[in-house]
Design a protein around this motif. Structure first.
Motif, mmCIF file in Angstrom:
data_model
loop_
_atom_site.group_PDB
_atom_site.id
_atom_site.type_symbol
_atom_site.label_atom_id
_atom_site.label_comp_id
_atom_site.label_asym_id
_atom_site.label_seq_id
_atom_site.Cartn_x
_atom_site.Cartn_y
_atom_site.Cartn_z
ATOM 1 N N HIS A 302 0.858 -1.179 0.000
ATOM 2 C CA HIS A 302 0.000 0.000 0.000
ATOM 3 C C HIS A 302 0.901 1.238 0.000
ATOM 4 N N HIS A 303 0.437 2.371 -0.589
ATOM 5 C CA HIS A 303 1.337 3.528 -0.613
ATOM 6 C C HIS A 303 1.361 4.315 0.698
ATOM 7 N N VAL A 304 0.460 4.000 1.618
ATOM 8 C CA VAL A 304 0.554 4.599 2.949
ATOM 9 C C VAL A 304 0.788 3.476 3.958
ATOM 10 N N ARG A 305 1.783 3.694 4.817
ATOM 11 C CA ARG A 305 2.100 2.662 5.798
ATOM 12 C C ARG A 305 1.324 2.914 7.099
ATOM 13 N N ALA A 306 1.370 4.132 7.571
ATOM 14 C CA ALA A 306 0.734 4.409 8.860
ATOM 15 C C ALA A 306 0.527 5.896 9.033
ATOM 16 N N ILE A 307 -0.336 6.251 9.973
ATOM 17 C CA ILE A 307 -0.614 7.650 10.271
ATOM 18 C C ILE A 307 -0.354 7.863 11.757
ATOM 19 N N THR A 308 0.464 8.841 12.057
ATOM 20 C CA THR A 308 0.787 9.049 13.459
ATOM 21 C C THR A 308 0.554 10.502 13.829
ATOM 22 N N THR A 309 0.556 10.748 15.096
ATOM 23 C CA THR A 309 0.453 12.134 15.524
ATOM 24 C C THR A 309 1.274 12.334 16.785
ATOM 25 N N ARG A 310 1.777 13.552 16.902
ATOM 26 C CA ARG A 310 2.550 13.894 18.092
ATOM 27 C C ARG A 310 2.052 15.246 18.568
ATOM 28 N N GLY A 311 1.643 15.295 19.816
ATOM 29 C CA GLY A 311 1.095 16.539 20.356
ATOM 30 C C GLY A 311 2.149 17.393 21.029
ATOM 31 N N ASN A 312 1.698 18.417 21.752
ATOM 32 C CA ASN A 312 2.614 19.310 22.479
ATOM 33 C C ASN A 312 3.642 19.954 21.588
ATOM 34 N N ILE A 313 3.159 20.456 20.474
ATOM 35 C CA ILE A 313 4.045 21.054 19.497
ATOM 36 C C ILE A 313 3.801 22.564 19.488
ATOM 37 N N THR A 314 4.876 23.307 19.405
ATOM 38 C CA THR A 314 4.760 24.760 19.274
ATOM 39 C C THR A 314 5.164 25.142 17.861
ATOM 40 N N LEU A 315 4.301 25.934 17.225
ATOM 41 C CA LEU A 315 4.576 26.374 15.847
ATOM 42 C C LEU A 315 5.102 27.803 15.912
#
Ligand code: ASP
Ligand code: MG
Length: 450
Positions: A302-315
């Motif tokens: 498949h062309h997508v392996r996984a979806i992840t997220t990481r919180g506590n991010i400052t932009l």
């Protein structure tokens, strides 16, 4: 030869140790080397014990030690082993008590002492489990990492292995295997060239396992966990996340970094150098195929392996008209972050602006103050990175779907970046919206309920 690693939760108590031992026995004809973490959350408990010793003094030392010795001695009892036959374990517990009292007196904990302190967890694990394997008739031998050839630099709490380890590890372990011994090696720890105990960073026992597998040219490194391998998403966010059968080393490293608790990001390095497969397996379901991490993917992947997220991010948005046609501006911005030792995760630039993300745990005040002198800066907190890990050669399709999902949820993606490793596409959304975006993307790419 095969390397089999069991993490803290896979050796958390007598019952888990029994299960792990059974899996080892099932692979005994492959001549395994076993790598272990500290039992359960022992590493955290050791660090807490030190904090308490510094704060409250000797009484708390006894209290925290009780928790740790209960874990180990309780498992010993649960496995039907007598403390009489484990003098080494008791000796370590008493050394640990001495160390904690010392810490409660001097009231400080240097990175070097911290590494020495947490090393007790892994050192006790291998002695306990090797003893249990012996009771099952296996010729098991507990081996501390330094006796298994692990030499690191002196970056305490996150040491790197010295290149000589590539030679010293097989030199130490292969003769043991030749003698029919099953080495049970401490994960996570090493010694520097001066003989001080170091650690390879939290979760570092994965690196111990992949390093042994690569350096000894093992057929594979098996990492035994409590899930069916690497999942398409965090099951706490997407309940019907499912295991991915194959991922590349680069994808696995991205997944580890971007919030999927798969493997230590640095653990991919040794095996990617030698092409040694890393198998992620479930100790509760050993028959399940698990996930294979290797150099290439099957043609039908498949062309997508996984979806992840990481919180506590400052932009951080930095805008300056000085950027137009100028050189040196970005260098100034980055040297400012470097000076304040702030690590940047994601980055996107345009002609007049640069947006970047940092982990919210870092103190960015001083750096922002300096940059504000040369550009206008806007800091947005409580953001999350959502990362789609997969084949960036399909990026147009992936981006189209990703933006379609965001639009249908009426969510703005604030910054988009293709990872330099060419295996991820990341974007920033509000922290509170990340879960919905991940579920929407998962449904889009993998079907099933969202
Ligand atoms: N025991 C260490 C930790 O908890 C190392 C590991 O588990 O890999 O970080
Ligand atoms: Mg652990």
């Amino acid at each position: 030869m095969l390397v089999m690693k069991f993490g803290g939760s896979s050796v958390a108590d007598a019952e888990h140790i029994r299960r792990a031992a059974k899996i080892v026995l099932d692979h005994i004809d492959k001549r395994p080397v076993v790598v272990l973490s500290a039992m359960g959350d022992t590493t955290d408990h050791l660090l807490e014990a030190a904090e308490k010793a510094i704060g409250d003094g000797p009484i708390s030392v006894e209290f925290s030690l009780e928790k740790i010795s209960e874990t180990y001695l309780g498992a010993l009892q649960g496995l039907g082993l007598s403390t009489l036959f484990t003098p080494d374990l008791r000796e370590l517990l008493s050394d640990l008590a001495t160390l904690l009292s010392g810490i409660s007196l001097i009231k400080e904990l240097s990175p070097k002492t911290k590494d020495y302190l947490v090393s007790f967890g892994e050192r006790m694990s291998v002695r306990l489990v090797a003893r249990y394997l012996q009771s099952l008739g296996v010729n098991a031998l507990p081996v501390d990492a330094w006796d298994a050839g692990f030499v690191s630099n002196s970056s305490f709490t996150s040491a790197d292995l010295e290149p000589e380890s590539w030679r010293s590890i097989p030199d130490a372990l292969l003769p043991l295997l030749e003698e029919g011994i099953l080495p049970v090696v401490t994960g996570f720890i090493a010694k520097d060239t001066k003989g001080a105990i170091t650690t390879l960073g939290r979760g570092g026992s994965d690196l111990t396992a992949t390093m042994i597998a690569a350096a000894c040219k093992a057929e594979a490194a098996q990492v035994w966990k409590d899930v069916d391998g690497i999942l398409t998403a965090d099951p706490r966010i997407v309940p019907d996340a499912r295991p991915v059968s194959a991922v590349t080393y680069e994808e696995a490293a991205e997944l580890a970094f971007f919030g999927a608790q798969v493997l230590h990001p640095r653990a991919m390095y040794p095996c990617s150098k030698t092409g040694t497969p890393v198998l992620v397996k479930n100790s509760y379901n050993p028959q399940a195929p698990g996930s294979v991490i290797g150099s290439s993917l099957p043609p039908d992947a498949h062309h997508v392996r996984a979806i992840t997220t990481r919180g506590n991010i400052t932009l951080i948005d930095i805008v300056s008209s000085r950027m137009v046609g100028q050189y040196g501006f970005l260098a100034e911005v980055f040297s400012c972050f470097a000076k304040h030792r702030i690590s940047i995760d994601m980055l996107a630039t345009s002609e007049v602006s640069v947006s970047l993300t940092v982990d919210a745990a870092q103190d960015i005040g001083a750096a922002i103050g300096e940059i504000a002198r040369i550009a206008s800066v806007e800091v947005k907190t409580k953001k999350a990175i959502v990362t789609i890990v997969g084949l960036v050669s399909h990026s147009s399709v992936i981006l189209e779907s990703a933006f379609g999902v965001c639009a249908s949820l009426d969510i703005q993606a604030e910054m988009v970046s293709h990872g330099a490793s060419k295996v991820n596409i990341g974007f920033i959304v509000d922290g509170a919206e990340a879960g919905a975006v991940v579920r929407g993307l998962h449904k889009k790419f993998f079907g099933g309920q969202a």
